[in-house]
Design an enzyme around this catalytic site. Sequence first.
Site, PDB file in Angstrom:
ATOM      1  N   CYS A 246      -9.691  -1.366   7.764  1.00 61.01           N
ATOM      2  CA  CYS A 246      -9.228  -1.359   6.377  1.00 61.01           C
ATOM      3  C   CYS A 246     -10.140  -2.215   5.470  1.00 61.01           C
ATOM      4  O   CYS A 246     -11.264  -1.828   5.215  1.00 61.01           O
ATOM      5  CB  CYS A 246      -7.767  -1.797   6.294  1.00 61.01           C
ATOM      6  SG  CYS A 246      -6.959  -1.272   4.758  1.00 61.01           S
ATOM      7  N   TYR A 291      -8.841   0.899  -2.232  1.00 62.89           N
ATOM      8  CA  TYR A 291     -10.283   1.027  -2.453  1.00 62.89           C
ATOM      9  C   TYR A 291     -10.884   1.907  -1.364  1.00 62.89           C
ATOM     10  O   TYR A 291     -10.308   2.068  -0.287  1.00 62.89           O
ATOM     11  CB  TYR A 291     -10.953  -0.348  -2.449  1.00 62.89           C
ATOM     12  CG  TYR A 291     -10.609  -1.176  -3.668  1.00 62.89           C
ATOM     13  CD1 TYR A 291     -11.475  -1.253  -4.749  1.00 62.89           C
ATOM     14  CD2 TYR A 291      -9.397  -1.867  -3.741  1.00 62.89           C
ATOM     15  CE1 TYR A 291     -11.152  -1.999  -5.881  1.00 62.89           C
ATOM     16  CE2 TYR A 291      -9.061  -2.610  -4.861  1.00 62.89           C
ATOM     17  CZ  TYR A 291      -9.939  -2.670  -5.920  1.00 62.89           C
ATOM     18  OH  TYR A 291      -9.610  -3.403  -7.040  1.00 62.89           O
ATOM     19  N   HIS A 331      -5.250   2.310   9.914  1.00 63.18           N
ATOM     20  CA  HIS A 331      -4.732   1.242  10.775  1.00 63.18           C
ATOM     21  C   HIS A 331      -4.435   1.750  12.187  1.00 63.18           C
ATOM     22  O   HIS A 331      -3.366   2.331  12.419  1.00 63.18           O
ATOM     23  CB  HIS A 331      -3.459   0.645  10.173  1.00 63.18           C
ATOM     24  CG  HIS A 331      -3.709  -0.144   8.937  1.00 63.18           C
ATOM     25  ND1 HIS A 331      -3.880  -1.511   8.949  1.00 63.18           N
ATOM     26  CD2 HIS A 331      -3.840   0.226   7.644  1.00 63.18           C
ATOM     27  CE1 HIS A 331      -4.094  -1.947   7.720  1.00 63.18           C
ATOM     28  NE2 HIS A 331      -4.078  -0.898   6.909  1.00 63.18           N
ATOM     29  N   GLU A 333      -3.599   0.010  14.610  1.00 60.93           N
ATOM     30  CA  GLU A 333      -2.471  -0.769  15.139  1.00 60.93           C
ATOM     31  C   GLU A 333      -1.138  -0.285  14.574  1.00 60.93           C
ATOM     32  O   GLU A 333      -0.073  -0.790  14.955  1.00 60.93           O
ATOM     33  CB  GLU A 333      -2.664  -2.258  14.821  1.00 60.93           C
ATOM     34  CG  GLU A 333      -2.266  -2.704  13.439  1.00 60.93           C
ATOM     35  CD  GLU A 333      -3.249  -2.332  12.347  1.00 60.93           C
ATOM     36  OE1 GLU A 333      -3.005  -2.678  11.177  1.00 60.93           O
ATOM     37  OE2 GLU A 333      -4.272  -1.677  12.654  1.00 60.93           O
TER      38      GLU A 333
END
Length: 388
Positions: A246, A291, A331, A333
């Site tokens: 990220c 972003y 992500h 995770e």
Amino acid sequence: MQARLLLEDGTLFTGKAFGSEGESTGEVVFNTGITGYQEVLSDPSYCGQIVTMTYPLIGNYGITRDDFEAIRPYVHGFVVREHEEIPSNWRAQYTLDSLLKEYGILGISEVDTRMLTRILRHHGTMKGIITTSNKPVEELKEQLNAMELMRDQVSRVSTNSRYACPGPGETVVVVDFGSKSGIVRDLSKRGCNIVVVPHDTTAEQIRRIHPDGIMLSNGPGDPKDVPHAVKMIQDLLGEYPIFGICLGHQLFALACGADTSKLKFGHRGGNHPVKDLLTNRCYITSQNHGYTVLEDSIEGTELEVTHINNNDGTIEGLKHKQHAAFSVQYHPEAAPGPFDSSYLFDRFLDMIRAFKQEQPAVPQQAKMLAAAKSNSAENKGELAYAEK
């Protein structure tokens, strides 16, 4: 109690207050996840934002401390269609309302979140204010006009000091730009010896830890607000395997000469499709970012695009052509979200092991001496011991 949400374009929503009372401002964004409101609230990447949940029923399974993704929430407001006051879940320890009260977060329910989301998709994210006061709308508009969006959120959410999560395996330094606990959980599951360091840790300080690999965590805000991290990555690129997630992905891109820009309304939710260009497989991913790395800026760098977003074609993954380093915008995770992409942690560890095999063996005594000599005068005792 009545609450109001006013957007900077003048749109006014009136609803029912829950959580804390008072007034709060922030950037209004939306999350498309069906579950996981507790993980959303405790994700540091939402620092300074007012989060709108598109799923209509929120609070129905309560709050459980074990499911937090950070030590505390950093959101500035919570907007829902329907707030459930009596949760039904054997794990629930308390309610959503009590969580928001504990941390001074304003919530507003009975809002047409579908209409609000359509406005944000059309016009883009915008400044907003939630209030339980009786201030005139014109006065609230003046406050919004004078309001500046929060900057440098990373320093607000990063750990202030280094800490370790010991394990028998490879030593991984996690640079905390606002890391979710899921990153540490996934590394711990794989036996890693984890050292979490603050966002402003220098390359030299990381070298003294003698890591096998470096993880660049997620975090809030504009990556260009963290120039010291870009310098750190540039200094360490090629010395250690690097994996960015990220915000870490965006910082990795900036360090390699690419550029970033703000998205119109960002990607936030646990159901975003991403295509792996190597295998042509589509993964459903968890995302939270405002972003993106600009595709045109990749040309002329040593970066290669590995993943793209199926919805809008934005870059979702990069790898370095020469060095052991890669990153993803989403992500792996999860929390909340699917586990399709957890294999990336295995790929990172495979990269670390392959990198170590390529390096010349260094005797343990030499490692100790190098570590001691790299430290300042405060480590004279360690230096004397190593030389002895």
